[in-house]
Design an enzyme around this catalytic site. Structure first.
Site, PDB file in Angstrom:
ATOM      1  N   ASP A  41     -13.695  -4.420  -1.522  1.00  0.00           N
ATOM      2  CA  ASP A  41     -13.616  -4.640  -0.251  1.00  0.00           C
ATOM      3  C   ASP A  41     -14.987  -4.643   0.640  1.00  0.00           C
ATOM      4  O   ASP A  41     -15.713  -3.836   1.021  1.00  0.00           O
ATOM      5  CB  ASP A  41     -12.999  -3.107   0.227  1.00  0.00           C
ATOM      6  CG  ASP A  41     -11.657  -2.748  -0.257  1.00  0.00           C
ATOM      7  OD1 ASP A  41     -10.712  -3.581  -0.131  1.00  0.00           O
ATOM      8  OD2 ASP A  41     -11.577  -1.711  -0.879  1.00  0.00           O
ATOM      9  N   ASP A  73       0.859  -1.103   0.005  1.00  0.00           N
ATOM     10  CA  ASP A  73       0.018  -0.088   0.003  1.00  0.00           C
ATOM     11  C   ASP A  73       0.858   1.120   0.013  1.00  0.00           C
ATOM     12  O   ASP A  73       1.706   1.626   1.009  1.00  0.00           O
ATOM     13  CB  ASP A  73      -0.850   0.116   1.304  1.00  0.00           C
ATOM     14  CG  ASP A  73      -2.107  -1.158   1.074  1.00  0.00           C
ATOM     15  OD1 ASP A  73      -2.310  -1.755   0.240  1.00  0.00           O
ATOM     16  OD2 ASP A  73      -2.484  -1.302   2.367  1.00  0.00           O
TER      17      ASP A  73
END
Length: 527
Positions: free
Chosen positions: A382, A227
């Site tokens: 997600d 990330d």
């Protein structure tokens, strides 16, 4: 003179970087006449058969390429570079191939297997040739939905085969003309070895090698995820949060520099590297996006597949110039990415597709898949659990869960979210995954908001529900805390890949330990 036939589609930067890593220089084919001047010609490519052949025709490359091949001069085709040698493909029935090798390219049709065939597999040498000598037991990286079939008419061309449901042609060769279905530039040291043999003129020599394996083995993939965002000082860092909160003591958590970490994971045996640009740069002109430089630098030293996500959408830059999602993806591919990952925009796309009831070709998923092939499009989603007392309490499909809700609820559905998990939508993850497959996506990266950062293991119920619903590969993500969690997810769900971030960044669980654990339980992995 080593010449690269770059026809404008897919990631050829990695091929360039691999060749330079081996100490050779490249000349680009810029005009049709350059093809016949080449001393050694490399034709790499990914994407759709029809798009590749149409591009070759538009550039005027088809006839000089046929002439070069007819002379039997040194040639190495990669992926589409192999498929285009055949007469045609089911992928584009009305488009003729180069016709050098008899036969047509067929789609994998074994419903027990995920398509694309995406990941690391072995090969079975069928001829005595130096190009693929000593490759028994090696894993090489494949990513394709269509394959060449071995027939009596093309048998003398077959250099190696591979098993995915049934055997298919993994490599062809006659004299100095060779081509491979896998990607040597993405196959680590094994792939670099093959490229070096071609570049040094060993492709047509024999070795006396015998004893190929009876079957090949498709490996489960272990993916390291980074990330990436800027910290408060403006530095590009790898970070990781608990439940998507990446701050610690008021500062963005800094776990390292993205290029350095990616190289470390490559050296430690990661099968793929995924970069997720989680916050910044999305409103900047495309040419200024720092992730492009990250990809360029990473692809110079990392020779496994690279995926990039974050900002893969249409936008208008600060100069008022419009960039389509296809433009953005193209720039990422040219900078070293092999796949692009689409997140929140995919949720909005599926909502529109559901309301419309039909595809219209306008979405980023459809456009990128049309040009670069569905294997180039990853969907990152997600989901979070929404608990209900009974199935009648929601219009969404539910599962009876072994993990009760906060008030003892025994049913739940998996709600898609956007904006980093901050906003829920009236869309179920299973319905979403099926729609993405229908639109042309080639892979699902399945995160779990409930498990992210917990170390409690993957959400097996979520992973199984989605992977059972689609025929494309699924990557399990979120929750890994111990090596046993990887064994659990592969045994319980049959997914093709598992991804982790924080436990790798903090060196809590080495990648090698994960593979040792899987191997000890009889799960095929790449050494």
């Amino acid at each position: 003179m080593i010449s690269l036939l770059d026809y404008g589609a897919g990631n050829v930067r990695s091929v360039r970087n691999a060749i330079r890593k081996l100490g050779f220089e490249l000349t680009d084919i810029r005009r049709p006449e350059d093809i016949l001047r080449a001393e050694r010609l490399i034709f790499p490519g990914v994407g759709a058969f029809g798009a590749a052949m149409r591009r070759l025709h538009a550039l005027g490359y088809v006839e000089p390429l046929r002439a070069y091949l007819a002379e039997g001069r040194p040639f190495l085709g990669i992926c589409i570079g192999l498929q285009c040698l055949f007469e045609g493909s089911e992928e584009s029935p009305d488009v003729a191939g180069l016709g050098l090798i008899p036969g047509r390219i067929r789609r994998f049709d074994d419903t027990r297997l995920s398509v694309p065939h995406m990941g690391w597999n072995g090969i079975r040498p069928e001829q005595d040739c130096a190009l693929l000598a000593d490759y028994a037991g090696e894993k090489l990286y494949f990513v394709h939905s269509y394959h060449a079939e071995r027939t009596a008419e093309n048998d003398d061309w077959v250099l190696a085969t591979c098993d995915y449901g049934t055997p298919f042609v993994a490599a062809v060769q006659r004299g100095q003309v060779a081509a491979v279905q896998f990607h040597p530039e993405k196959s680590g040291a094994a792939g670099l070895r093959l490229l070096e043999r071609f570049l040094t003129g060993q492709e047509a020599t024999t070795t006396g090698h015998t004893g190929p394996p009876a079957t090949t083995g498709f490996a489960k993939r272990i993916i390291a995820c980074l990330d990436v965002r800027t910290n408060d000082a403006g530095d590009l860092v790898v970070t990781k949060g608990d439940q998507y909160d990446v701050r610690e003591a008021g500062e963005v958590r800094n776990l390292g520099k993205p290029v350095d970490l990616a190289r470390r994971y490559y050296e430690e045996g990661a099968d793929e590297i995924t970069f997720l640009n989680i916050t910044g740069f999305r409103d900047f002109p495309l040419a200024d996006q720092p992730m492009l430089e990250v990809l360029r630098r990473t692809s110079e030293q990392v020779f496994v597949p690279l995926t990039i996500g974050g900002g893969i959408r249409a936008f208008t830059d600060t100069d008022g110039r419009y960039h389509s999602a296809l433009d953005v993806a193209a720039e990422y591919f040219r900078s070293g990415a092999d796949k692009v990952s689409i997140g929140s925009d995919a949720v909005y796309t599926v909502e529109q597709y559901r309301d419309r009831g039909t595809k219209d070709g306008s979405s980023a998923i459809e456009q990128i898949a049309e040009v670069y092939g569905n294997q180039a499009v990853v969907i990152s989603v997600d989901p979070r659990r929404v608990y209900v007392d009974s199935p009648e309490d929601t219009a969404r499909p539910v599962i009876q869960t072994a993990i009760p809700g906060p008030n003892g609820e025994r049913y739940c559905w998996f709600q898609c979210t956007v904006k980093g998990g901050r906003e829920g939508r009236d869309l179920d993850a299973v319905e979403f995954a099926r729609a993405c497959e229908a639109l042309g996506a080639g892979e699902i990266l399945l995160n779990s908001i409930d498990r992210d950062g917990t170390g409690a293991g993957f959400d097996l119920e979520l992973v199984k529900a989605v992977s059972d619903a689609v025929s494309i590969p699924v990557i399990a993500s979120s929750g890994a805390g111990r090596v046993e969690h990887f064994t659990e997810v592969f045994n319980a769900t049959g997914v093709e890949a598992a991804l982790a971030a924080g436990i790798f960044h903090r060196r809590e669980v080495p990648i090698a330990a994960v593979k040792d654990e899987l191997r000890a339980h009889g799960i095929e992995v790449r050494t």
